[in-house]
Design an enzyme around this catalytic site. Structure first.
Site, PDB file in Angstrom:
ATOM      1  N   HIS A   1       0.800  -1.236   0.000  1.00 44.19           N
ATOM      2  CA  HIS A   1       0.000   0.000   0.000  1.00 44.19           C
ATOM      3  C   HIS A   1       0.830   1.281   0.000  1.00 44.19           C
ATOM      4  CE1 HIS A   1       1.194  -0.217   4.160  1.00 44.19           C
ATOM      5  NE2 HIS A   1       0.753   1.007   4.347  1.00 44.19           N
TER       6      HIS A   1
ATOM      7  N   GLY B   1       3.478   1.606  -2.012  1.00 41.78           N
ATOM      8  CA  GLY B   1       4.058   1.710  -3.354  1.00 41.78           C
ATOM      9  C   GLY B   1       3.192   2.558  -4.263  1.00 41.78           C
TER      10      GLY B   1
ATOM     11  N   VAL C   1       1.519   1.733  -7.019  1.00 44.91           N
ATOM     12  CA  VAL C   1       0.267   1.079  -7.408  1.00 44.91           C
ATOM     13  C   VAL C   1      -0.622   0.849  -6.182  1.00 44.91           C
ATOM     14  CG1 VAL C   1      -0.710  -1.058  -8.335  1.00 44.91           C
ATOM     15  CG2 VAL C   1       1.277  -0.001  -9.444  1.00 44.91           C
ATOM     16  N   GLY C   2      -0.035   0.281  -5.131  1.00 46.48           N
ATOM     17  CA  GLY C   2      -0.810  -0.020  -3.932  1.00 46.48           C
ATOM     18  C   GLY C   2      -1.416   1.240  -3.327  1.00 46.48           C
TER      19      GLY C   2
ATOM     20  N   SER D   1       2.979  -7.458 -15.109  1.00 44.17           N
ATOM     21  CA  SER D   1       3.502  -6.343 -15.895  1.00 44.17           C
ATOM     22  C   SER D   1       3.625  -6.763 -17.357  1.00 44.17           C
ATOM     23  CB  SER D   1       4.840  -5.937 -15.293  1.00 44.17           C
ATOM     24  OG  SER D   1       5.807  -5.778 -16.274  1.00 44.17           O
ATOM     25  N   SER D   2       3.734  -5.775 -18.241  1.00 44.02           N
ATOM     26  CA  SER D   2       3.771  -6.090 -19.679  1.00 44.02           C
ATOM     27  C   SER D   2       5.065  -6.798 -20.097  1.00 44.02           C
ATOM     28  CB  SER D   2       3.590  -4.815 -20.493  1.00 44.02           C
ATOM     29  OG  SER D   2       4.595  -3.893 -20.161  1.00 44.02           O
ATOM     30  N   CYS D   3       6.061  -6.861 -19.190  1.00 44.28           N
ATOM     31  CA  CYS D   3       7.318  -7.537 -19.556  1.00 44.28           C
ATOM     32  C   CYS D   3       7.164  -9.050 -19.653  1.00 44.28           C
ATOM     33  CB  CYS D   3       8.418  -7.181 -18.566  1.00 44.28           C
ATOM     34  SG  CYS D   3       8.120  -7.893 -16.962  1.00 44.28           S
TER      35      CYS D   3
ATOM     36  N   TYR E   1      12.417 -11.340 -13.666  1.00 50.46           N
ATOM     37  CA  TYR E   1      11.205 -10.667 -13.190  1.00 50.46           C
ATOM     38  C   TYR E   1       9.991 -11.190 -13.965  1.00 50.46           C
ATOM     39  CZ  TYR E   1       8.172  -6.624 -12.178  1.00 50.46           C
ATOM     40  OH  TYR E   1       7.148  -5.796 -11.777  1.00 50.46           O
TER      41      TYR E   1
ATOM     42  N   LYS F   1       6.564 -13.211 -12.749  1.00 51.63           N
ATOM     43  CA  LYS F   1       5.199 -12.724 -13.022  1.00 51.63           C
ATOM     44  C   LYS F   1       4.381 -13.768 -13.794  1.00 51.63           C
ATOM     45  CE  LYS F   1       5.337  -8.707 -11.031  1.00 51.63           C
ATOM     46  NZ  LYS F   1       4.528  -8.496  -9.831  1.00 51.63           N
TER      47      LYS F   1
ATOM     48  N   THR G   1       0.498  -1.846 -18.296  1.00 47.39           N
ATOM     49  CA  THR G   1       1.607  -1.309 -19.080  1.00 47.39           C
ATOM     50  C   THR G   1       2.531  -0.517 -18.147  1.00 47.39           C
ATOM     51  OG1 THR G   1       2.136  -0.037 -21.045  1.00 47.39           O
ATOM     52  CG2 THR G   1       0.340   0.811 -19.677  1.00 47.39           C
ATOM     53  N   ASN G   2       3.486   0.226 -18.701  1.00 47.47           N
ATOM     54  CA  ASN G   2       4.355   1.081 -17.877  1.00 47.47           C
ATOM     55  C   ASN G   2       3.506   2.109 -17.142  1.00 47.47           C
ATOM     56  OD1 ASN G   2       6.934   0.103 -19.053  1.00 47.47           O
ATOM     57  ND2 ASN G   2       6.054   1.007 -20.897  1.00 47.47           N
TER      58      ASN G   2
ATOM     59  N   HIS H   1      12.194   3.565 -13.240  1.00 54.43           N
ATOM     60  CA  HIS H   1      11.721   3.333 -14.606  1.00 54.43           C
ATOM     61  C   HIS H   1      11.982   4.574 -15.466  1.00 54.43           C
ATOM     62  CE1 HIS H   1       9.066   0.178 -12.664  1.00 54.43           C
ATOM     63  NE2 HIS H   1       9.681  -0.478 -13.616  1.00 54.43           N
TER      64      HIS H   1
ATOM     65  N   ASP I   1      18.528  -0.614 -25.084  1.00 55.62           N
ATOM     66  CA  ASP I   1      17.214  -0.050 -25.415  1.00 55.62           C
ATOM     67  C   ASP I   1      16.070  -0.873 -24.829  1.00 55.62           C
ATOM     68  OD1 ASP I   1      17.549   2.266 -26.797  1.00 55.62           O
ATOM     69  OD2 ASP I   1      17.622   1.327 -28.776  1.00 55.62           O
TER      70      ASP I   1
HETATM   71  N1  LIG Z   1       5.753   0.722 -11.770  1.00 51.74           N
HETATM   72  C1  LIG Z   1       5.348   0.285 -12.946  1.00 51.74           C
HETATM   73  O1  LIG Z   1       5.609   0.908 -14.002  1.00 51.74           O
HETATM   74  C2  LIG Z   1       4.559  -0.991 -13.058  1.00 51.74           C
HETATM   75  C3  LIG Z   1       4.133  -1.360 -14.314  1.00 51.74           C
HETATM   76  C4  LIG Z   1       3.397  -2.510 -14.469  1.00 51.74           C
HETATM   77  C5  LIG Z   1       3.114  -3.271 -13.359  1.00 51.74           C
HETATM   78  N2  LIG Z   1       3.532  -2.916 -12.134  1.00 51.74           N
HETATM   79  C6  LIG Z   1       3.233  -3.822 -11.031  1.00 51.74           C
HETATM   80  O2  LIG Z   1       2.572  -3.199  -9.969  1.00 51.74           O
HETATM   81  C7  LIG Z   1       2.987  -3.787  -8.741  1.00 51.74           C
HETATM   82  C8  LIG Z   1       3.451  -2.693  -7.790  1.00 51.74           C
HETATM   83  O3  LIG Z   1       4.437  -1.896  -8.403  1.00 51.74           O
HETATM   84  P1  LIG Z   1       4.825  -0.438  -7.867  1.00 51.74           P
HETATM   85  O4  LIG Z   1       5.353   0.319  -9.019  1.00 51.74           O
HETATM   86  O5  LIG Z   1       3.749   0.110  -7.027  1.00 51.74           O
HETATM   87  O6  LIG Z   1       6.069  -0.787  -6.933  1.00 51.74           O
HETATM   88  P2  LIG Z   1       6.676   0.043  -5.700  1.00 51.74           P
HETATM   89  O7  LIG Z   1       6.267   1.475  -5.764  1.00 51.74           O
HETATM   90  O8  LIG Z   1       8.140  -0.285  -5.666  1.00 51.74           O
HETATM   91  O9  LIG Z   1       5.975  -0.609  -4.439  1.00 51.74           O
HETATM   92  C9  LIG Z   1       6.179  -1.934  -4.125  1.00 51.74           C
HETATM   93  C10 LIG Z   1       5.572  -2.222  -2.781  1.00 51.74           C
HETATM   94  O10 LIG Z   1       5.835  -3.583  -2.492  1.00 51.74           O
HETATM   95  C11 LIG Z   1       6.140  -3.692  -1.130  1.00 51.74           C
HETATM   96  N3  LIG Z   1       7.097  -4.784  -0.933  1.00 51.74           N
HETATM   97  C12 LIG Z   1       8.224  -5.051  -1.632  1.00 51.74           C
HETATM   98  N4  LIG Z   1       8.860  -6.102  -1.091  1.00 51.74           N
HETATM   99  C13 LIG Z   1       8.106  -6.506  -0.031  1.00 51.74           C
HETATM  100  C14 LIG Z   1       8.239  -7.529   0.941  1.00 51.74           C
HETATM  101  N5  LIG Z   1       9.292  -8.378   0.933  1.00 51.74           N
HETATM  102  N6  LIG Z   1       7.285  -7.642   1.884  1.00 51.74           N
HETATM  103  C15 LIG Z   1       6.229  -6.796   1.921  1.00 51.74           C
HETATM  104  N7  LIG Z   1       6.043  -5.817   1.031  1.00 51.74           N
HETATM  105  C16 LIG Z   1       6.985  -5.667   0.071  1.00 51.74           C
HETATM  106  C17 LIG Z   1       6.760  -2.383  -0.693  1.00 51.74           C
HETATM  107  O11 LIG Z   1       6.392  -2.169   0.648  1.00 51.74           O
HETATM  108  P3  LIG Z   1       7.097  -1.071   1.646  1.00 51.74           P
HETATM  109  O12 LIG Z   1       6.876   0.261   1.004  1.00 51.74           O
HETATM  110  O13 LIG Z   1       6.357  -1.201   2.903  1.00 51.74           O
HETATM  111  O14 LIG Z   1       8.539  -1.436   1.718  1.00 51.74           O
HETATM  112  C18 LIG Z   1       6.118  -1.383  -1.649  1.00 51.74           C
HETATM  113  O15 LIG Z   1       5.061  -0.705  -1.029  1.00 51.74           O
HETATM  114  C19 LIG Z   1       4.067  -4.799  -9.086  1.00 51.74           C
HETATM  115  O16 LIG Z   1       3.529  -6.082  -9.111  1.00 51.74           O
HETATM  116  C20 LIG Z   1       4.501  -4.409 -10.462  1.00 51.74           C
HETATM  117  O17 LIG Z   1       4.900  -5.519 -11.220  1.00 51.74           O
HETATM  118  C21 LIG Z   1       4.255  -1.776 -11.954  1.00 51.74           C
END
Ligand SMILES: NC(=O)c1ccc[n+]([C@@H]2O[C@H](COP(=O)([O-])OP(=O)(O)OC[C@H]3O[C@@H](n4cnc5c(N)ncnc54)[C@H](OP(=O)(O)O)[C@@H]3O)[C@@H](O)[C@H]2O)c1
Length: 309
Positions: free
Chosen positions: A12, A14, A16-17, A108-110, A137, A141, A165-166, A180, A270
């Site tokens: 929550h 992060g 997305v969360g 994720s789109s990867c 990664y 996924k 997507t991104n 990113h 790239d």
């Molecule tokens: N960012 C993008 O562009 C993107 C694109 C496509 C999909 N996604 C997907 O969306 C999801 C979230 O991405 P995000 O960008 O929000 O990432 P983020 O901002 O890095 O947040 C990740 C969250 O995961 C938690 N976390 C990581 N390791 C953990 C662990 N060992 N135990 C408990 N919590 C843990 C962290 O908690 P704490 O803050 O409490 O440490 C953090 O709140 C991922 O599955 C990612 O694949 C992201």
């Protein structure tokens, strides 16, 4: 989801969360449970077991993961594979064990093959080799999607997967090495403006095409799908629109107001040449993004200024 339902938003804090959490609050959900990674390390099987046994959440958004840009993915290959598998294995299995009504797994789109035809349709999964730099990664996924499907098939669990997507938006990661492309560019142009640099050098050739979705739009889609989608496999979430990294850089440069030159370092990787989601299934269900790229970058830059400058 009933308004008083107990909902666990994993990750929550992060990008997305936190967007999902805000969306649920806005929709009137108040029985939300959260834990930071310091309070509950989702890699720890016993800790996750104890948490689910004690809390008994009814719905789960699994937005906790080890996430990073191309360099982080390529450098910490073992960590990206191990940590993501642990987190999703523990949460998905305990969701089954504790009778969670519905779980959403975020990928994720990867996950798509490096040279898959464009735009990327859901059925292209596992039809070719993955992009080498983020293969660990992506493998994690893909395992998450298959795990949700397997629990649905064997145990009748309503576990769904979505592949955004991104993304960019509030609470993004602006780390100089681990971020990113879009937040990395915001930071670069901001610093260049503040330091009155003559030029900004961008990694890669600038020619790859990428699609970007504002994280609050993603949260809106996740909320919508949690009520309207109950299928095996997964659904793409994106805008269906892309642009070159060069055009993205020019857009960010103009929003930030950097007046120097742009150069490109083609010696840096790239990644995939193009990554555009086919969002026709999502559109057919009745959901479309609302925030334009320009509008979203302005909001993200405001957030960056408040938290990082
Ligand atoms: N960012 C993008 O562009 C993107 C694109 C496509 C999909 N996604 C997907 O969306 C999801 C979230 O991405 P995000 O960008 O929000 O990432 P983020 O901002 O890095 O947040 C990740 C969250 O995961 C938690 N976390 C990581 N390791 C953990 C662990 N060992 N135990 C408990 N919590 C843990 C962290 O908690 P704490 O803050 O409490 O440490 C953090 O709140 C991922 O599955 C990612 O694949 C992201």
């Amino acid at each position: 989801m009933e308004k008083n339902a107990k909902i666990y938003v994993a990750g929550h804090r992060g990008m997305v969360g936190s967007a999902i959490y805000r969306k649920l609050q806005k929709e009137g959900y108040s029985n939300l449970i959260t834990r930071t990674s310091a309070e509950l390390d989702l890699r720890n099987q016993q800790a996750v077991t104890d948490f689910f046994t004690a809390e008994q959440p009814q719905y789960v958004f699994l937005a906790a993961a080890k996430v990073g840009g191309i360099i982080a993915n390529n450098t910490y290959r073992a960590d990206f594979l191990y940590e993501n598998l642990c987190i999703q294995n523990n949460v998905i299995h305990q969701a089954y064990k504790n009778g969670v009504k519905k779980l959403m797994f975020l990928g994720s789109s990867c996950i798509y093959p490096k040279l898959a035809p464009q735009p990327l349709k859901e059925e292209y999964l596992l039809t070719g080799l993955l992009e080498e730099t983020n293969e660990p990664y992506a493998i994690a996924k893909i395992a998450g999607i298959k795990m949700a499907d397997a629990y649905r098939a064997q145990y009748n669990c309503n576990f769904i997967s979505v592949m955004p997507t991104n993304l960019y938006g509030y609470n993004d990661n602006y780390h100089p090495q681990n971020s990113h492309v879009l937040p990395a560019l915001i930071r670069k142009f901001h610093e260049a403006k503040v330091n009155q640099q003559a030029e900004v050098n961008i990694w890669g050739s600038g020619t790859p095409m990428r699609e970007f979705l504002f994280a609050d739009d993603l949260a809106d889609a996740c909320y919508f799908l949690m009520q309207n989608y109950n299928e095996t496999g997964f659904l793409n979430i994106g805008t269906g629109e892309d642009l070159t990294i060069k055009d993205l850089a020019i857009l960010i440069k103009n929003i930030i107001g950097f007046e120097g030159e742009l150069t490109f370092d083609s010696s840096k990787p790239d990644g995939t040449p193009r990554k555009l989601m086919d969002v026709s299934k999502l559109h057919a269900l009745g959901w479309k993004h609302k925030v334009s790229l320009e509008e979203g970058i302005k909001l993200a830059y405001q957030d960056f200024l408040e938290k990082h400058s």
